[in-house]
Design an enzyme around this catalytic site. Structure first.
Site, mmCIF file in Angstrom:
data_model
loop_
_atom_site.group_PDB
_atom_site.id
_atom_site.type_symbol
_atom_site.label_atom_id
_atom_site.label_comp_id
_atom_site.label_asym_id
_atom_site.label_seq_id
_atom_site.Cartn_x
_atom_site.Cartn_y
_atom_site.Cartn_z
ATOM 1 N N TYR A 136 -12.150 -1.549 12.623
ATOM 2 C CA TYR A 136 -10.496 -1.045 12.473
ATOM 3 C C TYR A 136 -9.764 -1.539 13.612
ATOM 4 O O TYR A 136 -8.574 -1.841 13.788
ATOM 5 C CB TYR A 136 -10.675 0.469 12.068
ATOM 6 C CG TYR A 136 -9.240 1.046 11.843
ATOM 7 C CD1 TYR A 136 -8.827 0.950 10.523
ATOM 8 C CD2 TYR A 136 -8.739 1.750 12.989
ATOM 9 C CE1 TYR A 136 -7.737 1.738 10.426
ATOM 10 C CE2 TYR A 136 -7.496 2.292 12.702
ATOM 11 C CZ TYR A 136 -6.809 2.272 11.267
ATOM 12 O OH TYR A 136 -5.738 3.058 10.854
ATOM 13 N N LYS B 204 -6.493 -3.828 14.037
ATOM 14 C CA LYS B 204 -5.273 -3.247 14.311
ATOM 15 C C LYS B 204 -4.717 -4.049 15.540
ATOM 16 O O LYS B 204 -3.520 -4.234 15.753
ATOM 17 C CB LYS B 204 -5.207 -1.824 14.765
ATOM 18 C CG LYS B 204 -5.383 -1.067 13.417
ATOM 19 C CD LYS B 204 -4.326 -1.244 12.287
ATOM 20 C CE LYS B 204 -4.443 -0.444 10.997
ATOM 21 N NZ LYS B 204 -3.467 -0.680 9.830
ATOM 22 N N GLY C 66 0.849 -1.112 -0.206
ATOM 23 C CA GLY C 66 0.027 -0.040 0.011
ATOM 24 C C GLY C 66 0.815 1.264 0.130
ATOM 25 O O GLY C 66 0.426 2.156 0.922
ATOM 26 N N ASN D 279 1.734 -2.470 5.334
ATOM 27 C CA ASN D 279 1.185 -1.023 5.606
ATOM 28 C C ASN D 279 -0.404 -0.846 5.149
ATOM 29 O O ASN D 279 -1.043 -0.080 5.441
ATOM 30 C CB ASN D 279 2.220 -0.165 4.974
ATOM 31 C CG ASN D 279 1.497 1.196 4.868
ATOM 32 O OD1 ASN D 279 1.423 1.896 6.176
ATOM 33 N ND2 ASN D 279 1.117 1.661 3.753
ATOM 34 N N ILE E 295 -2.279 10.729 12.106
ATOM 35 C CA ILE E 295 -1.070 11.195 11.174
ATOM 36 C C ILE E 295 -1.653 11.880 10.033
ATOM 37 O O ILE E 295 -2.842 11.334 9.503
ATOM 38 C CB ILE E 295 -0.288 9.819 10.494
ATOM 39 C CG1 ILE E 295 0.191 9.069 11.854
ATOM 40 C CG2 ILE E 295 0.749 10.196 9.833
ATOM 41 C CD1 ILE E 295 1.228 9.776 12.829
ATOM 42 N N ALA F 8 1.655 3.401 -2.566
ATOM 43 C CA ALA F 8 1.413 4.252 -3.700
ATOM 44 C C ALA F 8 1.317 5.967 -3.127
ATOM 45 O O ALA F 8 1.684 6.899 -3.639
ATOM 46 C CB ALA F 8 0.439 4.148 -4.504
ATOM 47 N N ARG F 9 1.123 5.972 -1.946
ATOM 48 C CA ARG F 9 0.818 7.220 -1.072
ATOM 49 C C ARG F 9 0.897 6.952 0.561
ATOM 50 O O ARG F 9 1.109 5.866 1.011
ATOM 51 C CB ARG F 9 -0.492 7.789 -1.718
ATOM 52 C CG ARG F 9 -1.566 7.149 -0.898
ATOM 53 C CD ARG F 9 -3.056 7.506 -1.384
ATOM 54 N NE ARG F 9 -3.966 7.375 -0.363
ATOM 55 C CZ ARG F 9 -5.192 7.317 -0.714
ATOM 56 N NH1 ARG F 9 -5.954 7.723 -1.871
ATOM 57 N NH2 ARG F 9 -6.166 6.817 0.474
#
Ligand code: NAD
Length: 248
Positions: free
Chosen positions: A156, A160, A13, A91, A189, A15-16
């Site tokens: 979520y 995690k 993951g 990630n 973040i 790309a960004r």
């Protein structure tokens, strides 16, 4: 001399966002980078070029991390292309928030599959490679809410918390083979994932953070670099919080 000279890393993951920052930081420390994302579009191709600018090898692979077979194939291809894999950063992640009362089965399954099953898929595929090499560092991207829980994020938070349990179990299983596994628990973040939050919500978050600011992807990438490098050679099975003190 870079901290990761001669090492090869997989970042999922990437790309960004945080994944991209990790890929760039690792590259700046001398690592070759194989990164994955759902699609390798113009944006991801640019990421590839930015990584290569550090004078290392870089390649983006389109793969759905939540898919077991897709992952086995992409890891086999990466090993063929790069020869070895020293670092794996799990990630890739998504949110599909909602209170339990209103959460659909689909919201639950998607988040568990993309955030947690993906890490199983990659670790499963990379374990024989790292065992044969007798070295490796696996980093699972968890979250502070995986430790503290969060209303509206049961899917979520559970995914995690699972990332933390998975890292600890792998640390115990593979420690004798020279493979370390740790988790990073970022707080708030500033990335596309958190961009949708309103100014008020952001201000509310900031009040709960002793360092009084949201983190940057680079803040997380620095912790990942420590865990990926030999600086953390005696660190395994740990969760490092990167949250400005929001969670202690
Ligand atoms: N941003 C935060 O505040 C924060 C806090 C704690 C933890 N995290 C975790 O850090 C990681 C990165 O978050 P971010 O803020 O950079 O998010 P982001 O949404 O900016 O980037 C996530 C990347 O993962 C990719 N991705 C999504 N599903 C995928 C799949 N099935 N297969 C492969 N790639 C996929 C996306 O395309 C995207 O490029 C996530 O695991 C997230 O849960 C973020």
């Amino acid at each position: 001399m870079g901290l990761l000279d001669g090492k090869t890393a997989i970042v999922t993951g990437a790309a960004r966002g945080i994944g991209k920052a990790i890929a760039l930081k690792f590259a700046s420390e001398g690592a070759n980078i194989a990164f994955t994302d759902l699609v390798i579009d113009e944006n991801a191709k640019n990421t590839e070029k930015e990584i290569e600018a550090f004078g290392v090898k870089a390649k983006g692979y389109a793969s759905n991390a939540a898919n077991f077979e897709d992952t086995a194939n992409v890891v086999a291809q990466i090993v063929k292309d790069f020869g070895r894999v020293d670092i794996l950063v799990n990630n890739a992640g998504i949110t599909r928030d909602g209170l339990m009362m209103r959460m659909s089965e689909q919201q639950w399954d998607m988040v568990i599959n993309v955030n947690l099953k993906s890490a199983f898929n990659f670790i499963h595929a990379i374990t024989p490679v790292m065992m044969k090499q007798k070295t490796g560092s696996i980093i699972n991207m968890a979250s502070v809410v995986g430790v503290s829980g969060n209303a509206g994020q049961c899917n979520y938070s559970a995914s995690k918390a699972g990332m933390i349990g998975l890292a600890k179990s792998i640390a115990k299983e593979l420690g004798s083979r020279g493979v370390r596994a740790n988790a990073i628990a970022p707080g708030f973040i500033i990335t596309d994932m958190t961009a949708a939050l309103t100014e008020e919500v952001r201000a509310e978050w900031a009040k709960q953070i002793p360092l009084r600011r949201g983190g940057t992807p680079d803040d997380v990438a620095n912790v990942a670099t420590f865990l990926a490098s030999d600086l953390s050679s005696y660190v395994t099975g740990q969760v490092i919080h990167c949250c400005g003190g929001m969670n202690m």
